[in-house]
Scaffold this active site. Structure first.
Site, PDB file in Angstrom:
ATOM      1  N   SER A   1       0.799  -1.225   0.000  1.00 62.38           N
ATOM      2  CA  SER A   1       0.000   0.000   0.000  1.00 62.38           C
ATOM      3  C   SER A   1       0.831   1.274   0.000  1.00 62.38           C
ATOM      4  O   SER A   1       0.315   2.345  -0.333  1.00 62.38           O
ATOM      5  CB  SER A   1      -0.949   0.020   1.204  1.00 62.38           C
ATOM      6  OG  SER A   1      -0.230   0.185   2.416  1.00 62.38           O
TER       7      SER A   1
ATOM      8  N   LYS B   1       0.757   4.273   6.962  1.00 63.39           N
ATOM      9  CA  LYS B   1       0.244   5.136   5.893  1.00 63.39           C
ATOM     10  C   LYS B   1       0.852   6.523   6.062  1.00 63.39           C
ATOM     11  O   LYS B   1       1.561   6.817   7.024  1.00 63.39           O
ATOM     12  CB  LYS B   1      -1.286   5.254   5.958  1.00 63.39           C
ATOM     13  CG  LYS B   1      -2.055   3.940   5.986  1.00 63.39           C
ATOM     14  CD  LYS B   1      -2.030   3.190   4.690  1.00 63.39           C
ATOM     15  CE  LYS B   1      -2.845   1.903   4.797  1.00 63.39           C
ATOM     16  NZ  LYS B   1      -2.718   1.055   3.591  1.00 63.39           N
TER      17      LYS B   1
END
Length: 250
Positions: free
Chosen positions: A46, A106
């Site tokens: 990701s 993230k």
């Protein structure tokens, strides 16, 4: 007899000293891991192209202060954060998923009170488009997981932080979103691999400050091909030496 007794006592003392050294080393490691730095391995794609599976990095535990999420196994000892400092826009951070309590990594995109939206792949913060420049196409399956060239964009956040993102496809569910208003005490997180990231646009939602574990600092080891660092025989072909001591946020 005295010599035998002396030797036995010496062996016993040596064993006790060994156990003491091991216990002290474990306690020191626990203190360092809890208060200073925690090693972390990248579990998914990701954050490509910034971070790859097989990257091992250090997470600064003191960057945002301490909460239950900062402590191994996240025991419910207290509420809020101690010596709290706020994440900055553009930080790459490890946090506990708000519902599953699983570690995620993230990039901080939205701060408390921000309005965040993606339109046709363009990121908007508080109604203003974040500058986005096509910098080329990357044809490296180890970085993109794709057997074809993939467009790479450079984004520049309002505070000047620059980073690159992958655009696997021009039309995905994450390329056009509703406008999100970040609640007080929460943050909006996104992966740099914009078309392959479960983040605040989807199942992660807004992340409370107390869920932050720490800020990603530096990659200290990297190995490709799904290899374990313990598989030393694969090092000659799988080590990514160019990623050693690379910044974990650029």
């Amino acid at each position: 007899m005295s010599n035998v007794a002396d030797k036995t006592e010496t062996k016993q003392n040596s064993f006790v000293e060994l156990i003491s050294v091991i216990v002290q080393a474990l306690l020191l490691a626990l203190v360092i891991r809890t208060l200073l730095f925690q090693p972390f391995s990248i579990p998914s794609g990701s954050m490509r192209p910034t971070l790859l599976e097989g990257d091992y990095l250090f997470v600064s535990k003191f960057a945002y202060g301490y909460s239950n999420a900062s402590i191994p196994f996240s025991p419910d000892l207290f509420s809020g954060r101690i010596w709290s400092d706020n994440p900055e826009r553009g930080d790459v951070a490890v946090f506990k998923h708000p519902t599953s309590n699983v570690d995620y990594i993230k990039r901080v995109i939205g701060l408390p009170g921000d309005r965040i939206q993606v339109r046709d792949g363009q990121l908007f913060i508080n109604g203003d488009a974040v500058p986005r420049e096509l910098v080329g196409a990357l044809d490296d399956v180890d970085v993109t997981e794709q057997n074809r060239p993939v467009d790479v964009y450079e984004e520049t956040l309002p505070n000047g932080v620059k980073y690159t993102t992958l655009d696997l496809s021009p039309q995905t569910s994450g390329d056009n979103t509703r406008e999100f208003t970040v609640p007080e005490g929460h943050y909006f997180m996104m992966g740099d691999n914009r078309d392959n990231s479960n983040d605040s646009r989807f199942g992660v939602g807004f992340v409370p400050l107390e869920n932050f574990v720490g800020r990603a600092n530096i990659v200290f080891f990297s190995i490709a091909g799904g290899a374990s660092p313990l598989e030393i025989w694969r090092w000659p072909t799988e080590l990514r030496l160019d990623r050693f001591f690379k910044s974990a946020s650029k």
